[in-house]
Design a protein around this motif. Structure first.
Motif, PDB file in Angstrom:
ATOM      1  N   SER A  76       4.329  -2.123  -5.616  1.00 36.13           N
ATOM      2  CA  SER A  76       3.229  -1.197  -5.878  1.00 36.13           C
ATOM      3  C   SER A  76       2.095  -1.397  -4.876  1.00 36.13           C
ATOM      4  O   SER A  76       1.545  -0.421  -4.342  1.00 36.13           O
ATOM      5  N   GLU A  77       1.767  -2.636  -4.603  1.00 41.20           N
ATOM      6  CA  GLU A  77       0.705  -2.922  -3.634  1.00 41.20           C
ATOM      7  C   GLU A  77       1.106  -2.474  -2.232  1.00 41.20           C
ATOM      8  O   GLU A  77       0.284  -1.940  -1.472  1.00 41.20           O
ATOM      9  N   VAL A  78       2.368  -2.697  -1.864  1.00 40.56           N
ATOM     10  CA  VAL A  78       2.852  -2.284  -0.544  1.00 40.56           C
ATOM     11  C   VAL A  78       2.785  -0.771  -0.422  1.00 40.56           C
ATOM     12  O   VAL A  78       2.356  -0.219   0.608  1.00 40.56           O
ATOM     13  N   ARG A  79       3.211  -0.042  -1.436  1.00 43.90           N
ATOM     14  CA  ARG A  79       3.150   1.421  -1.420  1.00 43.90           C
ATOM     15  C   ARG A  79       1.706   1.905  -1.283  1.00 43.90           C
ATOM     16  O   ARG A  79       1.416   2.818  -0.509  1.00 43.90           O
ATOM     17  N   THR A  80       0.823   1.286  -2.077  1.00 43.31           N
ATOM     18  CA  THR A  80      -0.582   1.668  -2.015  1.00 43.31           C
ATOM     19  C   THR A  80      -1.155   1.411  -0.621  1.00 43.31           C
ATOM     20  O   THR A  80      -1.865   2.263  -0.060  1.00 43.31           O
ATOM     21  N   ALA A  81      -0.843   0.274  -0.051  1.00 47.57           N
ATOM     22  CA  ALA A  81      -1.343  -0.054   1.298  1.00 47.57           C
ATOM     23  C   ALA A  81      -0.764   0.896   2.337  1.00 47.57           C
ATOM     24  O   ALA A  81      -1.467   1.311   3.281  1.00 47.57           O
ATOM     25  N   ALA A  82       0.517   1.263   2.184  1.00 51.73           N
ATOM     26  CA  ALA A  82       1.151   2.173   3.132  1.00 51.73           C
ATOM     27  C   ALA A  82       0.531   3.568   3.049  1.00 51.73           C
ATOM     28  O   ALA A  82       0.338   4.233   4.071  1.00 51.73           O
ATOM     29  N   GLN A  83       0.218   4.012   1.833  1.00 50.37           N
ATOM     30  CA  GLN A  83      -0.400   5.333   1.670  1.00 50.37           C
ATOM     31  C   GLN A  83      -1.818   5.339   2.224  1.00 50.37           C
ATOM     32  O   GLN A  83      -2.270   6.332   2.790  1.00 50.37           O
ATOM     33  N   GLU A  84      -2.541   4.255   2.057  1.00 53.35           N
ATOM     34  CA  GLU A  84      -3.912   4.167   2.566  1.00 53.35           C
ATOM     35  C   GLU A  84      -3.921   4.109   4.090  1.00 53.35           C
ATOM     36  O   GLU A  84      -4.858   4.581   4.745  1.00 53.35           O
ATOM     37  N   ALA A  85      -2.873   3.534   4.687  1.00 51.74           N
ATOM     38  CA  ALA A  85      -2.797   3.394   6.136  1.00 51.74           C
ATOM     39  C   ALA A  85      -2.511   4.745   6.806  1.00 51.74           C
ATOM     40  O   ALA A  85      -2.865   4.940   7.956  1.00 51.74           O
ATOM     41  N   LYS A  86      -1.932   5.685   6.076  1.00 53.06           N
ATOM     42  CA  LYS A  86      -1.593   6.976   6.666  1.00 53.06           C
ATOM     43  C   LYS A  86      -2.784   7.788   6.816  1.00 53.06           C
ATOM     44  O   LYS A  86      -3.624   8.286   6.940  1.00 53.06           O
TER      45      LYS A  86
END
Length: 86
Positions: A76-86
């Motif tokens: 969940s944290e990885v997904r959130t970080a990946a979405q924020e990075a986009k």
């Protein structure tokens, strides 16, 4: 049943302070006591075995659930970080 000694070797006097009680050895009752203790120890050993085995299974289940929860949180944290990075 009262024990009547045939020889002094099979009986002994105990509790002398309170007047003395004649105790006679009864081989059948001794065997029953040993057999009962053996069976009781066997039952306790089986119960202890299952108890410790159950505790190990509960511990393994708890660890697996904890690992699963940690993996889900990390994903969940990885997904959130990946979405924020986009």
């Amino acid at each position: 049943p009262k024990c009547v000694p045939r020889s002094s070797r099979s009986c002994r006097i105990t509790n002398i302070a309170s007047g003395g009680v004649l105790r006679c050895a009864n081989k059948k009752s001794n065997i029953k006591i040993y057999a009962g203790l053996t069976v009781a120890c066997g039952i306790i050993a089986v119960i202890a075995h299952f108890l410790f085995e159950a505790l190990d299974r509960v511990r393994a289940y708890a660890e697996a659930e904890l690992d699963s929860a940690v993996r889900s949180a990390v994903k969940s944290e990885v997904r959130t970080a990946a979405q924020e990075a986009k």
